[in-house]
Write a protein that holds these residues in place. Structure first.
Motif, PDB file in Angstrom:
ATOM      1  N   LYS A   1       0.830  -1.206   0.000  1.00 19.75           N
ATOM      2  CA  LYS A   1       0.000   0.000   0.000  1.00 19.75           C
ATOM      3  C   LYS A   1       0.869   1.262   0.000  1.00 19.75           C
ATOM      4  CE  LYS A   1      -4.183  -1.542   2.425  1.00 19.75           C
ATOM      5  NZ  LYS A   1      -5.076  -1.263   3.566  1.00 19.75           N
ATOM      6  N   ARG A   2       0.387   2.279  -0.683  1.00 20.53           N
ATOM      7  CA  ARG A   2       1.037   3.592  -0.624  1.00 20.53           C
ATOM      8  C   ARG A   2       0.674   4.332   0.655  1.00 20.53           C
ATOM      9  NH1 ARG A   2      -0.547   5.515  -6.794  1.00 20.53           N
ATOM     10  NH2 ARG A   2       0.705   3.943  -7.916  1.00 20.53           N
ATOM     11  N   ASP A   3      -0.541   4.126   1.108  1.00 19.64           N
ATOM     12  CA  ASP A   3      -1.048   4.734   2.335  1.00 19.64           C
ATOM     13  C   ASP A   3      -1.802   3.648   3.084  1.00 19.64           C
ATOM     14  OD1 ASP A   3      -2.981   6.045   4.167  1.00 19.64           O
ATOM     15  OD2 ASP A   3      -2.333   7.910   3.225  1.00 19.64           O
ATOM     16  N   PRO A   4      -1.597   3.505   4.397  1.00 16.02           N
ATOM     17  CA  PRO A   4      -2.281   2.445   5.143  1.00 16.02           C
ATOM     18  C   PRO A   4      -3.798   2.510   5.032  1.00 16.02           C
ATOM     19  CG  PRO A   4      -0.574   3.456   6.497  1.00 16.02           C
ATOM     20  CD  PRO A   4      -0.700   4.296   5.263  1.00 16.02           C
ATOM     21  N   ARG A   5      -4.344   3.706   4.746  1.00  8.58           N
ATOM     22  CA  ARG A   5      -5.796   3.870   4.679  1.00  8.58           C
ATOM     23  C   ARG A   5      -6.377   3.470   3.325  1.00  8.58           C
ATOM     24  NH1 ARG A   5      -3.136   7.794   7.041  1.00  8.58           N
ATOM     25  NH2 ARG A   5      -3.563   8.368   9.203  1.00  8.58           N
ATOM     26  N   ASP A   6      -5.542   3.291   2.333  1.00  5.21           N
ATOM     27  CA  ASP A   6      -6.029   2.810   1.038  1.00  5.21           C
ATOM     28  C   ASP A   6      -6.690   1.450   1.238  1.00  5.21           C
ATOM     29  OD1 ASP A   6      -4.897   5.069  -0.041  1.00  5.21           O
ATOM     30  OD2 ASP A   6      -3.176   4.032  -0.937  1.00  5.21           O
ATOM     31  N   PHE A   7      -7.828   1.244   0.599  1.00  6.98           N
ATOM     32  CA  PHE A   7      -8.552  -0.003   0.815  1.00  6.98           C
ATOM     33  C   PHE A   7      -8.457  -0.913  -0.405  1.00  6.98           C
ATOM     34  CE2 PHE A   7     -11.732   3.091  -0.682  1.00  6.98           C
ATOM     35  CZ  PHE A   7     -12.342   2.403  -1.718  1.00  6.98           C
ATOM     36  N   ALA A   8      -8.587  -2.204  -0.139  1.00  7.55           N
ATOM     37  CA  ALA A   8      -8.420  -3.214  -1.187  1.00  7.55           C
ATOM     38  C   ALA A   8      -9.686  -3.349  -2.021  1.00  7.55           C
ATOM     39  CB  ALA A   8      -8.054  -4.550  -0.570  1.00  7.55           C
ATOM     40  N   MET A   9      -9.530  -3.201  -3.316  1.00 11.57           N
ATOM     41  CA  MET A   9     -10.602  -3.535  -4.243  1.00 11.57           C
ATOM     42  C   MET A   9     -10.455  -4.972  -4.736  1.00 11.57           C
ATOM     43  SD  MET A   9     -11.233  -0.119  -6.520  1.00 11.57           S
ATOM     44  CE  MET A   9      -9.623  -0.125  -7.264  1.00 11.57           C
ATOM     45  N   TRP A  10      -9.240  -5.435  -4.788  1.00 18.41           N
ATOM     46  CA  TRP A  10      -8.957  -6.810  -5.212  1.00 18.41           C
ATOM     47  C   TRP A  10      -7.842  -7.366  -4.331  1.00 18.41           C
ATOM     48  CZ3 TRP A  10     -11.831  -9.648  -8.344  1.00 18.41           C
ATOM     49  CH2 TRP A  10     -11.343 -10.893  -8.764  1.00 18.41           C
ATOM     50  N   LYS A  11      -8.019  -8.599  -3.866  1.00 15.15           N
ATOM     51  CA  LYS A  11      -7.068  -9.215  -2.947  1.00 15.15           C
ATOM     52  C   LYS A  11      -6.359 -10.372  -3.634  1.00 15.15           C
ATOM     53  CE  LYS A  11      -9.754  -7.979   1.160  1.00 15.15           C
ATOM     54  NZ  LYS A  11     -10.289  -8.434   2.463  1.00 15.15           N
ATOM     55  N   ALA A  12      -5.029 -10.336  -3.619  1.00 15.06           N
ATOM     56  CA  ALA A  12      -4.229 -11.376  -4.251  1.00 15.06           C
ATOM     57  C   ALA A  12      -4.528 -12.738  -3.637  1.00 15.06           C
ATOM     58  CB  ALA A  12      -2.743 -11.056  -4.105  1.00 15.06           C
ATOM     59  N   VAL A  13      -4.461 -13.778  -4.462  1.00 11.40           N
ATOM     60  CA  VAL A  13      -4.798 -15.123  -4.020  1.00 11.40           C
ATOM     61  C   VAL A  13      -3.845 -15.594  -2.911  1.00 11.40           C
ATOM     62  CG1 VAL A  13      -3.361 -16.241  -5.802  1.00 11.40           C
ATOM     63  CG2 VAL A  13      -5.329 -17.463  -4.808  1.00 11.40           C
ATOM     64  N   LYS A  14      -4.411 -16.326  -1.964  1.00 11.70           N
ATOM     65  CA  LYS A  14      -3.643 -16.985  -0.913  1.00 11.70           C
ATOM     66  C   LYS A  14      -3.833 -18.492  -1.075  1.00 11.70           C
ATOM     67  CE  LYS A  14      -4.585 -13.188   2.299  1.00 11.70           C
ATOM     68  NZ  LYS A  14      -5.291 -12.819   3.542  1.00 11.70           N
ATOM     69  N   PRO A  15      -2.883 -19.294  -0.602  1.00  8.46           N
ATOM     70  CA  PRO A  15      -2.990 -20.746  -0.775  1.00  8.46           C
ATOM     71  C   PRO A  15      -4.315 -21.285  -0.236  1.00  8.46           C
ATOM     72  CG  PRO A  15      -0.811 -20.169   0.035  1.00  8.46           C
ATOM     73  CD  PRO A  15      -1.616 -18.906   0.066  1.00  8.46           C
ATOM     74  N   GLY A  16      -4.977 -22.093  -1.063  1.00  7.90           N
ATOM     75  CA  GLY A  16      -6.211 -22.742  -0.642  1.00  7.90           C
ATOM     76  C   GLY A  16      -7.461 -21.901  -0.789  1.00  7.90           C
ATOM     77  N   GLU A  17      -7.319 -20.641  -1.203  1.00  6.32           N
ATOM     78  CA  GLU A  17      -8.486 -19.775  -1.332  1.00  6.32           C
ATOM     79  C   GLU A  17      -9.026 -19.789  -2.760  1.00  6.32           C
ATOM     80  OE1 GLU A  17      -7.754 -16.321   2.050  1.00  6.32           O
ATOM     81  OE2 GLU A  17      -7.820 -15.788  -0.069  1.00  6.32           O
ATOM     82  N   PRO A  18     -10.317 -19.517  -2.921  1.00  5.57           N
ATOM     83  CA  PRO A  18     -10.866 -19.378  -4.278  1.00  5.57           C
ATOM     84  C   PRO A  18     -10.280 -18.158  -4.963  1.00  5.57           C
ATOM     85  CG  PRO A  18     -12.469 -18.650  -2.658  1.00  5.57           C
ATOM     86  CD  PRO A  18     -11.345 -19.277  -1.888  1.00  5.57           C
ATOM     87  N   PHE A  19     -10.214 -18.194  -6.284  1.00  7.06           N
ATOM     88  CA  PHE A  19      -9.660 -17.045  -6.997  1.00  7.06           C
ATOM     89  C   PHE A  19     -10.238 -16.947  -8.390  1.00  7.06           C
ATOM     90  CE2 PHE A  19      -6.893 -20.601  -8.003  1.00  7.06           C
ATOM     91  CZ  PHE A  19      -6.672 -20.470  -9.367  1.00  7.06           C
TER      92      PHE A  19
END
Length: 305
Positions: free
Chosen positions: A174-192
């Motif tokens: 993140k550029r700023d901690p307050r920026d919020f996620a619109m898309w979250k990178a895949v993590k092991p075992g998660e749907p994507f």
């Protein structure tokens, strides 16, 4: 007789004037289907069912959209804990919500889109926001740059420098901690799902901005939900939609909570009363009357008595 609504954004009661004469467009944030509904969950659907019915009674042609959030952190966590597919948990609880709405006499929405069915619309919105300089990709995530949007936090009437910095668990780059996620990178075992910025899954706020745009266009009359959604969810929806170029909602209408001992009814707090259990002891019309009689902006302090 004029219909008047309290607009959270304006912080005052306003005369209702539809964008299209004779028509009313409403988007209501619906269920996050990680658990069966308690009476606090169902109050929102019931309050907006009453509003919708009143508009219809007054002769308006109403388009009513109530979404289903069928992918989020809690659904994924339950999937791992129960060793069940995430979609099975979501679908089971979506059916429980619909049963709750039906038993309390709520009309079905005009459209009831699921978040997972609208990833292409989300990709298109992210692409537009990146091109306009309001979002950026980093390490497979896509974040909204909150300082790029001057109107951020006007709905909740906060100052960005006073915000508590979120934990940002799993949100790197993140550029700023307050920026919020619109898309979250895949993590092991998660749907994507695949995107131009890498595989992953949608953020909660992006889902609603994209679905509202698809079903109601760039401008619509009323956006509704529970009082707890004003920040961050609705604030972030506004930022995304308006930065993308939409006019978005003209009126913001929020219902208050059902509480127990002064606390918001919540599964995590262990103070929830399921709709399915309530209707075993009380006629559904009694429960509808109990939840619908108080003013929609007033708290309901629940007790067995």
């Amino acid at each position: 007789m004029t219909i008047r609504l309290y607009d959270t954004g304006a912080r005052q009661i306003r005369d209702f004037t539809p964008l299209v004469p004779g028509c009313v467009s409403i988007y209501l944030c619906g269920a996050t289907v990680q658990a069966a509904p308690h009476i606090g969950h169902i109050r929102s659907g019931l309050n907006f069912d009453i509003l919708r019915r009143w508009f219809t009674h007054r002769g308006y042609d109403v388009t009513f959209v109530r979404n289903v959030t069928d992918i989020d952190d809690k659904i994924i966590a339950k999937s791992a804990a129960q060793n069940r597919p995430w979609w099975a948990i979501g679908y089971e609880n979506e059916r429980a919500f619909n049963t709750g709405y039906d038993v309390l006499g709520c009309l079905p929405p005009t459209y009831e889109p699921r978040a997972t069915g609208h990833v292409p619309e989300m990709i298109e919105m992210m692409r537009g926001l990146i091109e306009r300089g309001h979002a950026y990709a980093s390490e497979g995530n896509v974040y909204f740059d909150v300082r790029s949007f001057p109107g951020y936090l006007q709905l909740s009437n906060q100052d960005i420098d006073d915000l508590r910095q979120p934990s940002g668990e799993g949100e790197t780059g993140k550029r700023d901690p307050r920026d919020f996620a619109m898309w979250k990178a895949v993590k092991p075992g998660e749907p994507f799902w695949e995107t131009p910025w890498g595989p992953g899954r949608p953020g909660w706020h992006l889902e609603c901005s994209a679905m509202a745009h698809k079903y109601l266009g760039s401008a619509f009359d009323i956006h509704g939900g529970g009082l707890d959604l004003v920040f961050p969810h609705h604030e972030n929806e506004i930022a995304q939609a308006k930065a993308y170029g939409d006019e978005f909602a003209e009126y913001w209408v929020h219902n208050a909570w059902v509480t127990m001992s002064g606390e918001k009814m919540s599964k995590s707090l262990g103070n929830s009363v399921l709709v399915s259990e309530m209707v075993k002891h009380w006629r559904p019309i009694v429960l509808r009357y109990y939840l619908g009689t108080p003013h929609y902006r007033s708290m309901i302090e629940y007790s067995e008595e």
